[in-house]
Design an enzyme around this catalytic site. Structure first.
Site, short mmCIF file in Angstrom:
data_model
loop_
_atom_site.label_atom_id
_atom_site.label_comp_id
_atom_site.label_asym_id
_atom_site.label_seq_id
_atom_site.Cartn_x
_atom_site.Cartn_y
_atom_site.Cartn_z
N ARG A 1 1.05 -1.16 -0.04
CA ARG A 1 0.05 0.00 0.01
C ARG A 1 1.03 1.24 -0.04
O ARG A 1 1.80 1.17 0.34
CB ARG A 1 -0.77 -0.16 1.32
N LYS B 1 -1.74 -2.64 7.44
CA LYS B 1 -3.00 -2.15 7.69
C LYS B 1 -3.35 -3.36 9.17
O LYS B 1 -3.19 -4.27 8.85
CB LYS B 1 -4.04 -2.55 6.54
N HIS C 1 -3.23 2.07 -5.61
CA HIS C 1 -3.65 0.92 -5.16
C HIS C 1 -3.74 -0.09 -6.36
O HIS C 1 -3.78 -1.36 -6.34
CB HIS C 1 -4.94 1.15 -4.64
N ARG D 1 -1.54 -3.06 -6.58
CA ARG D 1 -1.86 -4.09 -5.78
C ARG D 1 -2.86 -5.18 -6.41
O ARG D 1 -2.77 -6.39 -6.29
CB ARG D 1 -2.41 -3.68 -4.42
N HIS E 1 -4.01 -9.06 3.20
CA HIS E 1 -5.43 -8.96 3.22
C HIS E 1 -5.79 -10.07 4.41
O HIS E 1 -5.03 -10.95 4.92
CB HIS E 1 -6.00 -9.75 1.97
N TYR F 1 -9.51 -8.32 -5.81
CA TYR F 1 -8.37 -7.71 -6.31
C TYR F 1 -8.24 -8.38 -7.69
O TYR F 1 -7.41 -8.00 -8.47
CB TYR F 1 -7.31 -7.80 -5.50
#
Length: 319
Positions: A168, A193, A265, A268, A291, A300
């Site tokens: 990210r 995250k 993004h 990703r 994730h 994704y």
């Protein structure tokens, strides 16, 4: 929003300061990463404005006074104005603040459970973002290497890390030189995250571009990726934690390379799609992307309808 709700603005307004340790919005925001904090604060401010016709923001609204008719009205207003994904993100913020109000004993259980009992808005099923083609990625890299100055080589390193590490933008700005193993290409994400730790691995080609940047940056301790002034001097400090500088960097480089608009993004999405296309299982891709679940990784996947057609062609009509 109805006049009835607007007429209650004074009732929903805090009339005296509340310590941050007892303010549900402040408690909720403090639990988030710096990158998420800005986005969710913006969401809470927007909700507070909706409820009070602009009289309150996230910190002057008394969240403990919200009841089901307030939250249901907010959901309706957001649904009419915004995309489903944006609406649902804002509803997450709303529920989380009310949860903190409940935990702080500012709202009783009955009112709390009613207030948070609002469903997410169903989307259209259309996936957000896109995957970049190989030609687009090559154009971006060629654009950087046309000049080979400090800014261009820094941008090439950013593109290499985003594309091959699948990280990210908020993660790349936190990287330090010590987080990269120059011998193996192993990159340590110390606070992804949710504060999660993980390892990703750069390809030899990506490492070549990072090392080109390091020849200019130098080997002093500090941020791996850092600003460069117009004179080409490296400024050994981190970009802003929200990753906005990386977004602007990528946007500018795309315009220079003549590549259709995309966001950091989307690297990703490209990363996940390419790994899945190479036959990697979804659980491995999930771990590399950081994730929380395979279901997120599946969202994704931008391999398109071609993979479905190829899968069906492999079926045998007769056994």
């Amino acid at each position: 929003m109805s006049y009835l709700l607007y007429s209650q603005a004074q009732q929903l307004k805090l009339h005296e300061p509340v310590p941050v340790t007892l303010h549900p919005a402040a408690v909720y925001l403090s639990s988030l990463s710096q990158g998420s904090r800005r986005s969710m604060l913006s969401s809470l401010n927007a909700i507070a404005h909706l409820l009070t016709e602009g009289e309150c923001d996230a910190f002057s609204l008394d969240w403990s006074k919200l009841r089901y008719h307030h939250t249901a009205a907010v959901r309706t207003a957001l649904k009419q104005r915004l995309a489903p994904a944006t609406t649902n993100k804002m509803l997450v913020a709303l529920r989380r603040v009310l949860t903190e109000a409940y935990r702080l004993d500012l709202i009783d259980a009955k009112d709390y459970h009613k207030a948070v009992d609002i469903a997410n808005v169903k989307g259209t099923g259309q996936l957000r973002g896109r995957a970049l083609t190989r030609a687009e990625i090559e154009s971006l890299i060629e654009c950087c290497y046309q000049r080979r100055d400090a800014i261009s080589l820094r941008d090439a390193a950013v593109i290499a890390i985003l594309r091959c590490g699948g990280i990210r933008r908020q993660e790349i700005v936190q990287l330090k030189l010590e987080d990269l193993d120059l011998a193996t290409g192993e990159l340590t994400i110390r606070r992804g995250k949710g504060g999660k730790f993980r390892l990703v691995y750069l390809t030899p080609e990506a490492m070549d571009m990072v090392e080109d940047w390091l020849e200019i940056r130098g080997k002093l301790p500090g941020p791996l990726i850092c600003p460069v002034n117009k004179g080409g001097k490296v400024i050994l400090r981190h970009f802003a934690a929200d990753g906005d500088g990386i977004y602007k960097l990528v946007k500018a480089r795309a315009m220079m390379a003549g590549v259709k608009h995309f966001s950091p993004h989307d690297f990703r999405r490209t990363f996940c799609s390419d790994l899945l296309a190479e036959g990697e299982d979804v659980f491995t891709v999930q771990e590399l992307a950081g994730h929380a679940s395979p279901a997120t990784t599946a969202k994704y996947d931008r391999r398109g309808e071609g993979r479905k057609r190829r899968a069906v062609k492999r079926l045998k009509f007769r056994c």
